[in-house]
Write a protein that holds these residues in place. Structure first.
Motif, short mmCIF file in Angstrom:
data_model
loop_
_atom_site.label_atom_id
_atom_site.label_comp_id
_atom_site.label_asym_id
_atom_site.label_seq_id
_atom_site.Cartn_x
_atom_site.Cartn_y
_atom_site.Cartn_z
N LYS A 249 -4.31 10.88 3.17
CA LYS A 249 -2.96 10.57 2.58
C LYS A 249 -1.97 10.72 3.83
O LYS A 249 -1.92 11.71 4.51
N ASN A 268 -2.22 12.65 -6.90
CA ASN A 268 -3.38 13.06 -5.89
C ASN A 268 -4.45 13.77 -6.27
O ASN A 268 -5.62 13.61 -5.98
N LEU A 292 -8.14 16.82 0.00
CA LEU A 292 -7.03 15.84 0.05
C LEU A 292 -6.44 16.19 1.46
O LEU A 292 -6.11 17.57 1.80
#
Length: 340
Positions: A249, A268, A292
């Motif tokens: 991201k 997310n 993530l």
């Protein structure tokens, strides 16, 4: 924030053509902004292409001429009364450098010439443009970027990619009707580059680990998947019976804020959890984890946590792109060492 030179390193993994020795000097130069970097890459790449020969393609030509060539356009010839001058309007195909790929290159270089790049870079681009006198300009805002590459024009793939990043990522319209180039690529395109960089980094630097952007199947009780969205991972690392799914991201903010309370972006987290649980159900003997991986920002609160969720590890980390690239590599390498 991201160091300009690191954009080059990221591009070198996204486009393997940048690993050519001719681009090595880019690593030793300092650039004031992203446009300056893209100008240098295009200057080197297009110069190399000129030596190899600019690609040619058949283009449609329509002209009024006294010598018949190709197909005679009777209606146009009558309407223009060209026959009174003993001329006819003809259309024919011509094998020319004035093709779409070269038009994109020329138009992008002219955009860069009008931007805030060094005089040294402007001189390079002006010298290159002398080889494009037969190439037409096109409206950069209406370029069709869905280009098919084959063995005849494969060497243009990286060049067109840099043109795309310049036009789509840097070009910004102003209320006055003028355009200017931003200093950094916009977040949406940087996010794509960030994903591709990490995926290709692992493919190149860790060949023993299988790196892919694999789809994950829904584990359904009745097999009905009508209207269910596709689960497409950014990066999936696979070694033996261990799997790590990474969702990369590139956001302005690595956390969301609600009533002055910072938390991980809920969407997310839900997404990576869903990916991990469905992948785990494919084979209960696997050890599936998720991560993530946000591009680090200047925020005070940055995530650096690992959570044990229903038997799986879900981590939330940041990657600092505003540091020496060797340190970026170390952090990416450590992820492999920690999980495999």
């Amino acid at each position: 924030m991201i160091k300009i030179k690191n954009i080059y390193y990221m591009l070198s993994y996204a486009f393997y053509a940048l690993n050519d020795d001719k681009y090595k000097k880019v690593e030793t130069e300092e650039f004031e902004n992203t446009a300056d970097l893209f100008s240098e890459i295009l200057a080197i790449g297009v110069s190399k292409q000129i030596k190899q020969g600019l690609v040619k393609d058949y283009i449609d030509v329509r002209e009024t001429t006294s010598s018949i060539r190709g197909k005679i356009e009777i209606t146009d010839s009558i309407n223009s009364k060209s026959f009174l001058k003993k001329q006819l309007t003809c259309t024919y195909d011509e094998f020319s450098v004035n093709c779409y790929l070269n038009q994109i290159l020329k138009s992008t270089m002219l955009v860069l010439l009008k931007s805030d790049i060094s005089s040294h870079q402007k001189k390079k681009l002006k010298n290159i443009l002398r080889y494009f006198t037969e190439v037409d300009l096109i409206d950069v805002n209406s370029i069709n970027w869905k280009i098919r590459f084959d063995r005849n024009n494969q060497t243009y793939r990286m060049l067109i990619g840099v043109c795309y990043l310049t036009i789509k990522g840097l070009l910004q319209s102003e209320k006055s009707g003028e355009t200017k180039l931003m200093q950094f690529i916009d977040d949406q395109l940087m996010n794509r580059l960030y994903e591709k960089f990490i995926l290709n980094y692992y493919k190149k630097e860790h060949p023993s680990v299988k790196a892919s952007a694999s789809q994950i199947n829904w584990q359904l009780d009745d097999g009905i998947d009508y209207l269910l969205p596709r689960m497409q991972s950014d990066i999936m690392l696979d070694y033996g019976d261990k799997v790590l799914i990474i969702d990369a991201k590139y956001y302005k903010n690595t956390t969301q804020s609600y009533y002055n309370t910072n938390t991980i972006h809920s969407g997310n987290l839900y997404q990576i959890f869903t990916y991990v649980k469905n992948k785990q159900l494919e084979n209960n003997n696997w050890e599936v984890s998720g991560m993530l991986l946000y591009a680090r920002t200047d925020e005070e609160i940055l995530p650096n946590n690992s959570y044990q969720m229903s038997g799986n590890t879900i981590s939330v980390k940041t990657l600092d792109l505003n540091q020496d690239f060797t340190l970026i590599k170390e952090q990416l390498d450590k992820i492999v060492d920690d999980y495999f």
